[in-house]
Design an enzyme around this catalytic site. Structure first.
Site, PDB file in Angstrom:
ATOM      1  N   HIS A  69       4.881 -45.976 -22.455  1.00  0.00           N
ATOM      2  CA  HIS A  69       4.217 -44.712 -22.744  1.00  0.00           C
ATOM      3  C   HIS A  69       2.704 -44.886 -22.812  1.00  0.00           C
ATOM      4  CE1 HIS A  69       3.165 -41.358 -25.652  1.00  0.00           C
ATOM      5  NE2 HIS A  69       3.771 -40.716 -24.669  1.00  0.00           N
TER       6      HIS A  69
ATOM      7  N   ASP B 200      -0.469 -40.233 -17.884  1.00  0.00           N
ATOM      8  CA  ASP B 200      -0.726 -38.799 -17.957  1.00  0.00           C
ATOM      9  C   ASP B 200      -1.935 -38.548 -17.070  1.00  0.00           C
ATOM     10  OD1 ASP B 200       1.256 -38.304 -19.941  1.00  0.00           O
ATOM     11  OD2 ASP B 200      -0.143 -38.921 -21.511  1.00  0.00           O
TER      12      ASP B 200
ATOM     13  N   HIS C 263      -4.665 -38.440 -21.549  1.00  0.00           N
ATOM     14  CA  HIS C 263      -3.611 -37.608 -22.132  1.00  0.00           C
ATOM     15  C   HIS C 263      -3.979 -36.133 -22.136  1.00  0.00           C
ATOM     16  CE1 HIS C 263      -1.385 -35.713 -25.533  1.00  0.00           C
ATOM     17  NE2 HIS C 263      -0.386 -36.328 -24.932  1.00  0.00           N
TER      18      HIS C 263
HETATM   19  O1  G3P Z   1       5.606 -37.564 -21.278  1.00  0.00           O
HETATM   20  C1  G3P Z   1       6.395 -37.858 -22.366  1.00  0.00           C
HETATM   21  C2  G3P Z   1       5.553 -37.676 -23.553  1.00  0.00           C
HETATM   22  O2  G3P Z   1       4.429 -38.471 -23.352  1.00  0.00           O
HETATM   23  C3  G3P Z   1       5.149 -36.247 -23.686  1.00  0.00           C
HETATM   24  O3  G3P Z   1       4.282 -36.093 -24.654  1.00  0.00           O
HETATM   25  O4  G3P Z   1       2.083 -35.419 -25.268  1.00  0.00           O
HETATM   26  O5  G3P Z   1       2.708 -37.845 -25.351  1.00  0.00           O
HETATM   27  O6  G3P Z   1       2.337 -36.715 -23.165  1.00  0.00           O
HETATM   28  P1  G3P Z   1       2.772 -36.559 -24.593  1.00  0.00           P
HETATM   29 CA    CA Z   2       3.143 -38.095 -21.279  1.00  0.00          CA
END
Ligand code: G3P
Ligand code: CA
Length: 343
Positions: A12, A41, A54
């Site tokens: 992540h 992201d 992000h």
């Molecule tokens: O993409 C999965 C998760 O990352 C979604 O939440 O806000 O951390 O991008 P976020």
């Molecule tokens: Ca994400």
């Protein structure tokens, strides 16, 4: 091993528990720790380049606020219905963004990551793909030298952030994303790439452009704002119903729910009984990749460490998960797979 195959470990924002998120250092650590997929992201620059952040506001994750030459770029915008003040990637050329240096987003929880503050750049999607390809090539050579079978391909799992906002200012993301991935060989239903979004319209547009598997992200009910898309009448609560899941299956092959939609917590932070979401999604033909699993105690359920939390979720039958500490994720996944017997 279950009939559904080995759950995948998605790094992540890279290995964001060990280095500032969305940097080449973070992705490289994740790859070395054995992640199956790395997650950028994505947002856009003014000159139309996909870069890893992000959100498009970069005051919280770079040194832009102390760069005098960019003081005049500070502004207030409404992004997906939320008023935000700061500096926005779409107001910067790539060359200008590259002059910034990244900072740890949550220094109070990840003080060790701040050792890298001021040293790392914002990477482009292309640089991340080149890194993955470079590591793969090195692994193939090494396997050949050792007489081992070829290594598994390294996957990427990009998310389009605020795609309606970017389309509205002439910086649509979809074609650029698909074209960049195709240049690096990511294509087709088993193309070792998943494309994810909270916005349904964005996913439907991607569905027309590519056969790569798509992931509908679903936030918990009551999330700060509903990111399905402007004008979209459905809410996240609608999407997790059996009917909502069948509708998702028309354009996506997977859902990415907030983990509380799979196993909620009580008021003391203890895990409750799992919901029916995983079984309902599987019945609709969808895989389930919940987020986000993090080792710091602030994020953990009461009484469990990260490996214990993952053990509970893997037992429910998830098909993969997003983790900030991919090494712990790989250990938990492998322990689960070993307990399931041979494939
Ligand atoms: O993409 C999965 C998760 O990352 C979604 O939440 O806000 O951390 O991008 P976020
Ligand atoms: Ca994400």
């Amino acid at each position: 091993m279950s009939a559904r195959g080995r759950p995948i470990v998605i790094a992540h924002r890279g290995a964001s528990g060990y280095a500032p998120e969305h940097t080449l250092a973070s992705y490289f650590i994740a790859i070395e720790q054995g992640a199956d997929y790395i997650e950028p992201d994505l947002v856009m620059t003014r000159d139309g380049v996909l870069v890893a952040r992000h959100e498009n506001e970069i005051g919280g994750t770079t040194d832009v606020a102390v760069r005098a030459e960019f003081a005049g770029r500070r502004t207030t915008k409404v992004i997906d219905g939320v008023s935000i003040t700061g500096w926005f990637t779409e107001d910067f050329l790539l060359e200008e963004l590259k002059s910034l240096r990244v900072r740890e987003r949550i220094p109070e929880l990840r003080p060790a990551n701040t050792r890298l503050d001021g040293t790392l750049e914002i990477p482009t999607l292309e640089e991340i793909l080149a890194l993955a390809r470079g590591v793969e090539a090195k692994r193939r050579v090494r396997a050949r030298e050792l007489g081992l079978p070829p290594p598994a391909p390294l996957g990427v799992y990009p998310e389009t952030k605020h795609p309606s906002h970017f389309a509205g200012i002439g910086l649509a993301m979809e074609e650029r994303l698909v074209a960049t991935l195709e240049r690096y060989g990511y294509r087709g239903p088993d193309g070792h790439a998943f494309l994810q979004s909270f916005e349904t319209g964005n996913l439907e547009a991607l569905h027309r452009l590519t056969q790569l598997p798509l992931v509908q992200l679903i936030d918990a009910a009551g999330a700060p704002y509903d990111r399905l898309a402007s004008g979209e009448p459905r809410t996240y609560a609608d999407l997790v119903t059996p009917q909502g899941l069948r509708e998702i299956a028309a354009y996506a092959s997977c859902i990415g729910p907030a983990k509380s939609l799979v196993i909620p917590r009580d008021g003391e932070g203890r895990l409750l009984r799992p919901t029916s979401l995983v079984a309902d999604a599987h019945a609709a033909g969808l895989k389930v990749h919940p987020w986000t699993f993090r080792a710091e105690s602030a994020f953990l359920p009461a009484g469990l460490d990260l490996q214990g939390e993952l053990r509970e979720f893997l037992a429910v039958g998830i098909d993969g998960f997003f983790a900030d500490q991919p090494d712990v994720g790989v250990r938990a996944r492998d322990a689960h797979a070993a307990g399931q017997g041979p494939r």
